[in-house]
Design a protein around this motif. Structure first.
Motif, PDB file in Angstrom:
ATOM      1  N   GLY A 100      41.543  33.760  29.120  1.00  0.00           N
ATOM      2  CA  GLY A 100      42.229  34.348  27.911  1.00  0.00           C
ATOM      3  C   GLY A 100      42.824  35.299  27.966  1.00  0.00           C
ATOM      4  N   ASP A 101      43.055  36.302  26.876  1.00  0.00           N
ATOM      5  CA  ASP A 101      43.891  37.424  27.130  1.00  0.00           C
ATOM      6  C   ASP A 101      43.163  38.496  27.592  1.00  0.00           C
ATOM      7  N   LEU A 102      43.740  39.901  27.638  1.00  0.00           N
ATOM      8  CA  LEU A 102      43.212  41.063  28.136  1.00  0.00           C
ATOM      9  C   LEU A 102      41.678  41.484  27.601  1.00  0.00           C
ATOM     10  N   ASP A 103      41.496  40.967  26.094  1.00  0.00           N
ATOM     11  CA  ASP A 103      40.316  41.445  25.695  1.00  0.00           C
ATOM     12  C   ASP A 103      39.078  40.429  26.086  1.00  0.00           C
ATOM     13  N   GLN A 104      39.362  39.447  26.978  1.00  0.00           N
ATOM     14  CA  GLN A 104      38.278  38.478  27.554  1.00  0.00           C
ATOM     15  C   GLN A 104      37.933  39.081  28.681  1.00  0.00           C
ATOM     16  N   ILE A 105      38.441  40.104  29.368  1.00  0.00           N
ATOM     17  CA  ILE A 105      38.354  40.345  30.462  1.00  0.00           C
ATOM     18  C   ILE A 105      37.286  41.159  31.139  1.00  0.00           C
ATOM     19  N   ARG A 106      36.277  40.906  31.863  1.00  0.00           N
ATOM     20  CA  ARG A 106      35.174  41.589  32.138  1.00  0.00           C
ATOM     21  C   ARG A 106      35.664  42.344  33.456  1.00  0.00           C
ATOM     22  N   TRP A 107      35.918  43.427  33.556  1.00  0.00           N
ATOM     23  CA  TRP A 107      36.522  44.398  34.468  1.00  0.00           C
ATOM     24  C   TRP A 107      35.317  44.695  35.376  1.00  0.00           C
ATOM     25  N   ARG A 108      35.607  44.802  36.580  1.00  0.00           N
ATOM     26  CA  ARG A 108      34.576  45.343  37.765  1.00  0.00           C
ATOM     27  C   ARG A 108      35.308  46.843  38.102  1.00  0.00           C
ATOM     28  N   MET A 109      34.504  47.865  38.033  1.00  0.00           N
ATOM     29  CA  MET A 109      34.777  49.205  37.963  1.00  0.00           C
ATOM     30  C   MET A 109      34.997  49.438  39.539  1.00  0.00           C
ATOM     31  N   LEU A 110      35.823  50.144  39.723  1.00  0.00           N
ATOM     32  CA  LEU A 110      36.325  50.528  41.076  1.00  0.00           C
ATOM     33  C   LEU A 110      35.880  52.044  41.391  1.00  0.00           C
ATOM     34  N   GLY A 111      35.742  52.727  40.474  1.00  0.00           N
ATOM     35  CA  GLY A 111      35.521  54.233  40.346  1.00  0.00           C
ATOM     36  C   GLY A 111      36.615  54.899  39.835  1.00  0.00           C
ATOM     37  N   LYS A 112      36.481  56.230  39.456  1.00  0.00           N
ATOM     38  CA  LYS A 112      37.660  56.870  38.886  1.00  0.00           C
ATOM     39  C   LYS A 112      38.334  56.302  37.578  1.00  0.00           C
ATOM     40  N   GLY A 113      37.544  55.358  37.081  1.00  0.00           N
ATOM     41  CA  GLY A 113      38.320  54.890  35.741  1.00  0.00           C
ATOM     42  C   GLY A 113      38.928  53.725  36.264  1.00  0.00           C
ATOM     43  N   ALA A 114      39.386  53.221  37.348  1.00  0.00           N
ATOM     44  CA  ALA A 114      40.152  52.055  37.877  1.00  0.00           C
ATOM     45  C   ALA A 114      39.358  50.969  37.832  1.00  0.00           C
ATOM     46  N   ALA A 115      39.722  49.637  37.436  1.00  0.00           N
ATOM     47  CA  ALA A 115      38.855  48.584  37.483  1.00  0.00           C
ATOM     48  C   ALA A 115      39.888  47.333  37.911  1.00  0.00           C
ATOM     49  N   GLN A 116      39.197  46.291  38.484  1.00  0.00           N
ATOM     50  CA  GLN A 116      39.931  44.925  38.893  1.00  0.00           C
ATOM     51  C   GLN A 116      39.251  43.641  38.332  1.00  0.00           C
ATOM     52  N   LEU A 117      39.769  42.769  38.463  1.00  0.00           N
ATOM     53  CA  LEU A 117      39.401  41.560  38.156  1.00  0.00           C
ATOM     54  C   LEU A 117      40.028  40.533  39.136  1.00  0.00           C
ATOM     55  N   ARG A 118      39.012  40.007  40.096  1.00  0.00           N
ATOM     56  CA  ARG A 118      39.691  39.070  40.933  1.00  0.00           C
ATOM     57  C   ARG A 118      40.219  37.674  40.537  1.00  0.00           C
ATOM     58  N   ILE A 119      41.043  37.246  40.823  1.00  0.00           N
ATOM     59  CA  ILE A 119      41.469  35.726  40.286  1.00  0.00           C
ATOM     60  C   ILE A 119      41.533  34.566  41.543  1.00  0.00           C
ATOM     61  N   ALA A 135      45.683  55.986  33.142  1.00  0.00           N
ATOM     62  CA  ALA A 135      46.920  57.020  32.710  1.00  0.00           C
ATOM     63  C   ALA A 135      46.841  57.990  33.468  1.00  0.00           C
ATOM     64  N   GLY A 136      47.967  58.333  34.225  1.00  0.00           N
ATOM     65  CA  GLY A 136      48.270  59.528  35.405  1.00  0.00           C
ATOM     66  C   GLY A 136      47.330  59.433  36.675  1.00  0.00           C
ATOM     67  N   LYS A 137      46.766  58.322  36.960  1.00  0.00           N
ATOM     68  CA  LYS A 137      46.158  58.474  38.235  1.00  0.00           C
ATOM     69  C   LYS A 137      46.731  57.336  39.391  1.00  0.00           C
ATOM     70  N   PRO A 138      46.515  57.433  40.651  1.00  0.00           N
ATOM     71  CA  PRO A 138      47.076  56.556  41.499  1.00  0.00           C
ATOM     72  C   PRO A 138      46.146  55.434  41.796  1.00  0.00           C
ATOM     73  N   VAL A 139      46.849  54.221  42.168  1.00  0.00           N
ATOM     74  CA  VAL A 139      45.809  53.022  42.517  1.00  0.00           C
ATOM     75  C   VAL A 139      44.684  53.451  43.717  1.00  0.00           C
ATOM     76  N   PRO A 140      43.615  52.960  43.261  1.00  0.00           N
ATOM     77  CA  PRO A 140      42.533  53.443  44.353  1.00  0.00           C
ATOM     78  C   PRO A 140      42.754  52.525  45.507  1.00  0.00           C
ATOM     79  N   GLU A 141      42.156  53.246  46.792  1.00  0.00           N
ATOM     80  CA  GLU A 141      42.182  52.387  47.997  1.00  0.00           C
ATOM     81  C   GLU A 141      43.192  51.437  48.265  1.00  0.00           C
ATOM     82  N   HIS A 142      44.482  52.122  48.203  1.00  0.00           N
ATOM     83  CA  HIS A 142      45.717  51.076  48.346  1.00  0.00           C
ATOM     84  C   HIS A 142      45.975  50.700  49.665  1.00  0.00           C
ATOM     85  N   SER A 143      45.538  50.035  50.405  1.00  0.00           N
ATOM     86  CA  SER A 143      45.873  49.819  51.743  1.00  0.00           C
ATOM     87  C   SER A 143      46.061  48.004  51.882  1.00  0.00           C
ATOM     88  N   HIS A 144      46.925  47.643  52.434  1.00  0.00           N
ATOM     89  CA  HIS A 144      47.085  46.237  52.600  1.00  0.00           C
ATOM     90  C   HIS A 144      48.211  46.035  53.863  1.00  0.00           C
TER      91      HIS A 144
END
Ligand SMILES: [Zn+2]
Length: 214
Positions: A100-119, A135-144
């Motif tokens: 679906g589109d964005l409104d169908q997504i069930r986000w998993r919270m990552l903390g500090k307002g960030a969220a993700q959906l694994r595909i 808005a205004g925040k960095p990507v959390p736990e960004h190591s890869h």
């Protein structure tokens, strides 16, 4: 053309040849759906590739990851042939994966307002997810490790000096020290594809992994 915001030649050629893993293909297809310029480059690459194959009298490439993408989508991946429903934010290839589109997504919270959906993909070589950066925040736990492709879907982010907005691709590897930060005006949602972490079968290696730090 600002190469940094588009699909690199190596990715585009591999995509045209059908030799990209499913996760990378999804990122390329998502950008193509939003970028007429790269659709034009793809057409040129495909025409050139076809001629090469004819002159070389070679078998066309058979690629399982490519057929996996096509099978999943139920039709050839031709962004220009996929009409967008009104006001759809996610382009067609992504909507099919998300269901679906964005409104169908069930986000998993990552903390500090960030969220993700694994595909989920079937390629085992990539990790694919949608990321929501407040808005205004960095990507959390960004190591890869390895390559990372990020396609912006809503809002925008800054990566040091460069701004990436809807449709733009950032193509980074682990030599790039980057902390993407969403611009202050809106949340930024993007598709992020990274190389999958190594998985070890043996329980002994798994048990040692934290100790050895591998
Ligand atoms: Zn482009």
């Amino acid at each position: 053309m600002t190469a940094r915001h588009h699909i690199s030649d190596d990715l585009l050629l591999s995509y045209a040849a059908g030799s990209l893993a499913e996760g990378w293909s999804l990122a390329v297809a998502t950008h193509l759906a939003l970028c007429a310029q790269c659709r034009g480059r793809l057409a040129v690459a495909e025409a050139a590739g076809g001629q090469l194959l004819e002159t070389a009298d070679a078998e066309p490439p058979t690629d399982e990851s490519w057929s996996a993408v096509r099978a999943r989508l139920g039709e050839p991946l031709r962004p220009e042939a996929a009409p967008q429903p009104k006001a759809a934010i996610l382009p067609r290839p992504l909507r099919d994966y998300v269901g679906g589109d964005l409104d169908q997504i069930r986000w998993r919270m990552l903390g500090k307002g960030a969220a993700q959906l694994r595909i989920k993909t079937g390629d085992g070589a990539t990790q694919v997810r949608l990321l929501k950066i407040p808005a205004g925040k960095p990507v959390p736990e960004h190591s890869h490790r390895g390559r990372e492709l990020t396609v912006v879907l809503t809002g925008a982010f800054n990566d040091g000096e460069t701004l990436f907005a809807r449709g733009d691709v950032e193509d980074a590897d682990d030599s790039v020290q980057h902390i993407p930060t969403a611009t202050p005006d809106a949340d930024c949602i993007c598709l992020a594809v990274t190389e999958a972490p190594l998985r070890f079968r043996s329980w002994i290696v798994r048990a040692l992994q934290p100790i050895l730090g591998i």
